[in-house]
Motif scaffolding. Structure first.
Motif, mmCIF file in Angstrom:
data_model
loop_
_atom_site.group_PDB
_atom_site.id
_atom_site.type_symbol
_atom_site.label_atom_id
_atom_site.label_comp_id
_atom_site.label_asym_id
_atom_site.label_seq_id
_atom_site.Cartn_x
_atom_site.Cartn_y
_atom_site.Cartn_z
ATOM 1 N N ARG A 131 4.377 -39.786 5.456
ATOM 2 C CA ARG A 131 4.352 -39.242 3.995
ATOM 3 C C ARG A 131 4.481 -37.932 3.783
ATOM 4 N N GLU A 132 3.810 -37.035 4.563
ATOM 5 C CA GLU A 132 3.676 -35.637 4.234
ATOM 6 C C GLU A 132 5.463 -35.241 4.813
ATOM 7 N N LEU A 133 6.046 -35.738 5.855
ATOM 8 C CA LEU A 133 7.354 -35.398 5.930
ATOM 9 C C LEU A 133 8.209 -35.614 4.822
ATOM 10 N N GLN A 134 8.043 -36.682 4.209
ATOM 11 C CA GLN A 134 8.894 -37.405 3.044
ATOM 12 C C GLN A 134 8.720 -36.287 1.768
ATOM 13 N N VAL A 135 7.390 -36.054 1.624
ATOM 14 C CA VAL A 135 7.174 -34.897 0.735
ATOM 15 C C VAL A 135 7.728 -33.699 0.724
ATOM 16 N N HIS B 187 12.681 -30.007 -5.504
ATOM 17 C CA HIS B 187 11.813 -30.700 -6.710
ATOM 18 C C HIS B 187 10.392 -30.213 -6.869
ATOM 19 N N ASN B 188 10.043 -30.103 -8.144
ATOM 20 C CA ASN B 188 8.571 -29.976 -8.276
ATOM 21 C C ASN B 188 7.478 -30.958 -7.995
ATOM 22 N N ASN B 189 6.306 -30.809 -8.376
ATOM 23 C CA ASN B 189 5.402 -31.870 -7.996
ATOM 24 C C ASN B 189 5.631 -33.236 -8.855
ATOM 25 N N LEU B 190 5.984 -32.865 -10.246
ATOM 26 C CA LEU B 190 6.143 -33.965 -11.180
ATOM 27 C C LEU B 190 7.287 -34.653 -10.817
ATOM 28 N N ALA B 191 8.328 -34.122 -10.540
ATOM 29 C CA ALA B 191 9.809 -34.797 -10.088
ATOM 30 C C ALA B 191 9.392 -35.492 -8.702
ATOM 31 N N ILE B 192 8.726 -34.943 -7.749
ATOM 32 C CA ILE B 192 8.182 -35.737 -6.699
ATOM 33 C C ILE B 192 7.507 -36.921 -6.976
ATOM 34 N N ALA B 193 6.523 -36.830 -7.869
ATOM 35 C CA ALA B 193 5.875 -38.025 -8.089
ATOM 36 C C ALA B 193 6.753 -39.034 -8.653
ATOM 37 N N LEU C 172 4.427 -41.999 -6.883
ATOM 38 C CA LEU C 172 2.956 -41.570 -6.795
ATOM 39 C C LEU C 172 2.512 -40.925 -8.026
ATOM 40 N N ALA C 173 1.135 -40.823 -7.917
ATOM 41 C CA ALA C 173 0.480 -39.983 -8.967
ATOM 42 C C ALA C 173 0.687 -38.617 -8.810
ATOM 43 N N HIS C 174 0.891 -37.819 -9.916
ATOM 44 C CA HIS C 174 1.165 -36.480 -9.774
ATOM 45 C C HIS C 174 -0.101 -35.919 -8.861
ATOM 46 N N GLY C 175 -1.475 -36.275 -9.236
ATOM 47 C CA GLY C 175 -2.527 -35.650 -8.286
ATOM 48 C C GLY C 175 -2.185 -35.864 -6.800
ATOM 49 N N THR C 176 -1.972 -37.264 -6.650
ATOM 50 C CA THR C 176 -1.472 -37.536 -4.918
ATOM 51 C C THR C 176 -0.472 -36.667 -4.475
ATOM 52 N N HIS D 268 -0.917 -33.924 -1.271
ATOM 53 C CA HIS D 268 0.073 -34.043 -0.180
ATOM 54 C C HIS D 268 0.734 -32.763 0.054
ATOM 55 N N VAL D 269 1.236 -31.995 -1.147
ATOM 56 C CA VAL D 269 1.995 -30.616 -1.131
ATOM 57 C C VAL D 269 0.858 -29.462 -0.297
ATOM 58 N N SER D 270 -0.329 -29.714 -0.888
ATOM 59 C CA SER D 270 -1.315 -28.686 -0.350
ATOM 60 C C SER D 270 -1.686 -28.675 1.097
ATOM 61 N N SER D 271 -1.672 -29.922 1.408
ATOM 62 C CA SER D 271 -1.904 -30.604 2.809
ATOM 63 C C SER D 271 -0.698 -30.148 3.634
ATOM 64 N N VAL D 272 0.425 -30.443 3.093
ATOM 65 C CA VAL D 272 1.831 -30.016 4.136
ATOM 66 C C VAL D 272 1.666 -28.320 4.166
ATOM 67 N N LEU D 273 1.540 -27.773 3.006
ATOM 68 C CA LEU D 273 1.485 -26.163 3.157
ATOM 69 C C LEU D 273 0.399 -25.717 4.241
ATOM 70 N N ALA D 274 -0.634 -26.185 4.048
ATOM 71 C CA ALA D 274 -1.821 -25.712 5.066
ATOM 72 C C ALA D 274 -1.463 -25.993 6.254
ATOM 73 N N LYS D 275 -0.819 -27.260 6.749
ATOM 74 C CA LYS D 275 -0.536 -27.473 8.170
ATOM 75 C C LYS D 275 0.650 -26.681 8.620
ATOM 76 N N LEU D 276 1.558 -26.297 7.712
ATOM 77 C CA LEU D 276 2.692 -25.359 8.265
ATOM 78 C C LEU D 276 2.110 -23.910 8.503
ATOM 79 N N GLY D 277 0.957 -23.688 8.259
ATOM 80 C CA GLY D 277 0.265 -22.445 8.365
ATOM 81 C C GLY D 277 0.047 -21.640 7.274
ATOM 82 N N GLY D 278 -0.171 -22.285 5.981
ATOM 83 C CA GLY D 278 -0.334 -21.392 4.839
ATOM 84 C C GLY D 278 0.870 -21.065 4.192
#
Length: 219
Positions: free
Chosen positions: A155-159, A167-173, A178-182, A186-196
């Protein structure tokens, strides 16, 4: 207090930038100079952030950048321009610049950029995003980028692919139902896993890893 140097060949530009930045309260412009004498002025003052005009008569911005970057206590440098970007972006970033800004950036954008640079971050004008990504893509897929995205869930790869597509978060949702908050999580998790990384840097990683597939256009 964030100490800033402004190097530009036009006095009116320097004065305008000083007026904007000094209004922030936590920022002080301590050096104003044209290309000639800029290096000496910078070495004579402790500076946290340098806003450097990329095209100046005589001593141009790239010459100043090459002489400043790597020196002890060197400031974070953002190249400042109102000209076409393609021929300069990659060279400046490879030479050690931490950002690329347009002279017509809003006061809010300039102040935010200086704070980001002083905190060790990078800034990139929207006009420079395309040339940066294209420059990285010219060298083909990167094994390091592939390893980085291998840390992500399906799912994170898709995001991430949606982020890389612009696309911004709203467009991705909306696109992923998916819910905007979700999506935000996901985006926060992706950016963190990629090294901040920030979104632009993550987009470069995604495209270098081939997540968008060959020949797919950014939308």
């Amino acid at each position: 207090m964030i100490r800033v140097a402004v190097v530009d060949d036009e006095p009116v530009v320097r004065a305008g930038l000083r007026l904007i930045l000094d209004s922030a309260g936590d920022i002080s412009v301590v050096v104003e100079a044209g290309g000639a004498g800029a290096v000496e002025s910078l070495r004579a003052h402790r500076v946290d952030v340098l806003l450097l005009d990329i095209r100046m008569p005589g001593v141009d911005g790239m010459s100043v950048l090459h002489r400043i970057v790597g020196a002890p206590g060197a400031p974070a440098v953002a190249m400042l321009t109102s000209f076409g970007l393609e021929e300069y972006v990659e060279e400046a970033l490879r030479a050690g610049a931490a950002g690329f800004l347009m002279k017509n950036s809003s006061p809010e954008q300039l102040i935010h950029a200086v704070r980001t640079l002083a905190a060790g971050g990078r800034v990139l004008a929207p006009e420079a995003t395309g040339p940066v990504i294209e420059g990285y893509l010219a060298s083909g897929h990167d094994a390091g980028a592939v390893r980085l995205v291998g840390r992500l869930s399906g799912r994170e790869l898709q995001v991430l692919a949606q982020v890389a597509a612009g696309h911004n978060n709203l467009a991705i949702a909306q696109r992923m139902h998916l819910a905007h908050g979700t999506v935000k999580d996901h985006v926060s998790s992706v950016l963190a896993k990629l090294g901040g990384l920030n979104r632009v840097q993550a987009a470069v990683i995604a495209e270098r890893a081939g997540l968008l597939g060959p020949g797919r256009a950014r939308t």
